[in-house]
Design a protein around this motif. Structure first.
Motif, PDB file in Angstrom:
ATOM      1  N   MET A 177       0.840  -1.200   0.000  1.00 53.65           N
ATOM      2  CA  MET A 177       0.000   0.000   0.000  1.00 53.65           C
ATOM      3  C   MET A 177       0.870   1.243   0.000  1.00 53.65           C
ATOM      4  N   LYS A 178       0.306   2.332  -0.494  1.00 56.10           N
ATOM      5  CA  LYS A 178       0.976   3.628  -0.468  1.00 56.10           C
ATOM      6  C   LYS A 178      -0.051   4.705  -0.122  1.00 56.10           C
ATOM      7  N   LEU A 179       0.316   5.570   0.816  1.00 56.37           N
ATOM      8  CA  LEU A 179      -0.545   6.685   1.200  1.00 56.37           C
ATOM      9  C   LEU A 179      -0.055   7.946   0.509  1.00 56.37           C
ATOM     10  N   TYR A 180      -0.969   8.637  -0.168  1.00 52.23           N
ATOM     11  CA  TYR A 180      -0.645   9.938  -0.757  1.00 52.23           C
ATOM     12  C   TYR A 180      -0.998  11.005   0.272  1.00 52.23           C
ATOM     13  N   ASP A 181       0.016  11.702   0.727  1.00 58.75           N
ATOM     14  CA  ASP A 181      -0.068  12.604   1.864  1.00 58.75           C
ATOM     15  C   ASP A 181       0.184  14.037   1.397  1.00 58.75           C
ATOM     16  N   ALA A 182      -0.101  14.998   2.271  1.00 59.23           N
ATOM     17  CA  ALA A 182       0.098  16.407   1.917  1.00 59.23           C
ATOM     18  C   ALA A 182      -0.064  17.274   3.149  1.00 59.23           C
ATOM     19  N   LEU A 183       0.276  18.533   3.008  1.00 62.00           N
ATOM     20  CA  LEU A 183      -0.095  19.539   4.001  1.00 62.00           C
ATOM     21  C   LEU A 183      -1.607  19.733   3.938  1.00 62.00           C
ATOM     22  N   GLY A 184      -2.260  19.802   5.080  1.00 65.63           N
ATOM     23  CA  GLY A 184      -3.697  20.059   5.075  1.00 65.63           C
ATOM     24  C   GLY A 184      -4.385  19.333   6.209  1.00 65.63           C
ATOM     25  N   PRO A 185      -5.542  19.812   6.626  1.00 66.39           N
ATOM     26  CA  PRO A 185      -6.244  19.205   7.761  1.00 66.39           C
ATOM     27  C   PRO A 185      -6.759  17.796   7.494  1.00 66.39           C
ATOM     28  N   ASN A 186      -7.206  17.485   6.279  1.00 69.16           N
ATOM     29  CA  ASN A 186      -7.669  16.125   6.012  1.00 69.16           C
ATOM     30  C   ASN A 186      -6.516  15.126   5.967  1.00 69.16           C
ATOM     31  N   PRO A 187      -5.401  15.441   5.291  1.00 71.36           N
ATOM     32  CA  PRO A 187      -4.247  14.555   5.414  1.00 71.36           C
ATOM     33  C   PRO A 187      -3.778  14.397   6.859  1.00 71.36           C
ATOM     34  N   ARG A 188      -3.861  15.487   7.633  1.00 71.84           N
ATOM     35  CA  ARG A 188      -3.472  15.365   9.034  1.00 71.84           C
ATOM     36  C   ARG A 188      -4.403  14.418   9.776  1.00 71.84           C
TER      37      ARG A 188
END
Length: 217
Positions: free
Chosen positions: A1-12
């Motif tokens: 599996m791979k998680l696509y992450d980012a800055l932001g409240p939902n990724p957090r």
């Protein structure tokens, strides 16, 4: 599996969920500031364009935060962040739905249509004239929630659930974009402090959150 992450409240919120579960998933960072999530190759995997997204070993991609929560809860049921019984799961899902429809979506759109207007005006239809009303709805619903939190530790009672994660991450972000919790809401503020004291609240901050200048991401 791979998680696509980012800055932001939902990724957090996703990172906080994983921290509470004790799950580690390899991740790739998506530059939302540069709108990488709104164009190929990211939208080839997740046509909705949201972050986070979870790519499974078979190549399929789950692109909705709550759907990822549900998937991972089934794969890793302990500790339960939705529930261990039909009744508990229904209660958590009820509150998750209420929190999102009545508070967090209005908070995010209130930001997108005002402070975040320059970032979002070329990515989606924005309604600047709606911003003040959406922010007022958030405050109205937080007052409603304040009464319902009387005598409770968490939104669903004594259980910490995805509803708490979703609302906490939204309100922590909101405090940095002129949507702070009214100090008179004693129950919501006490709840926020309880969640903020959890180790996952600190560990879920993105490594670039400090230099981004944004709170709650």
């Amino acid at each position: 599996m791979k998680l696509y992450d980012a800055l932001g409240p939902n990724p957090r919120a996703m990172r906080m969920f994983l921290a509470e579960k004790g799950i580690t998933i390899p991740s790739a960072n998506i530059n939302m500031m540069a709108a990488e999530n709104r164009k190929p190759p990211y939208t080839d995997r997740n046509p909705g364009g949201q972050v986070p997204a979870l790519e499974l070993d078979n190549g399929k991609c789950i692109g909705e935060t709550v759907a990822i929560f549900e998937y991972l809860e089934e794969k890793h049921p302990t500790p339960a962040l939705i529930g261990t019984t039909a009744e508990e799961r229904a209660e958590a899902r009820q509150w998750q739905r209420r929190v999102e429809l009545q508070i967090t979506e209005h908070l995010y759109n209130g930001f997108r249509y005002s402070e975040g207007l320059q970032m979002f005006k070329d990515r989606m239809r924005v309604l600047p004239e709606a911003s003040a009303g959406l922010k007022a709805i958030v405050q109205d619903k937080l007052k409603w929630l304040d009464n319902l939190l009387e005598g409770k530790q968490y939104i669903a009672g004594d259980r910490f659930t995805v509803a708490d994660i979703i609302l906490y991450c939204a309100l922590d972000f909101g405090a940095g974009v002129k949507q702070s919790i009214d100090p008179s809401l004693k129950n919501v503020n006490a709840w926020f402090k309880r969640v903020d004291s959890r180790p996952s609240a600190k560990s879920s901050r993105h490594p670039d959150s400090a230099k981004s200048g944004m709170r709650g991401v």
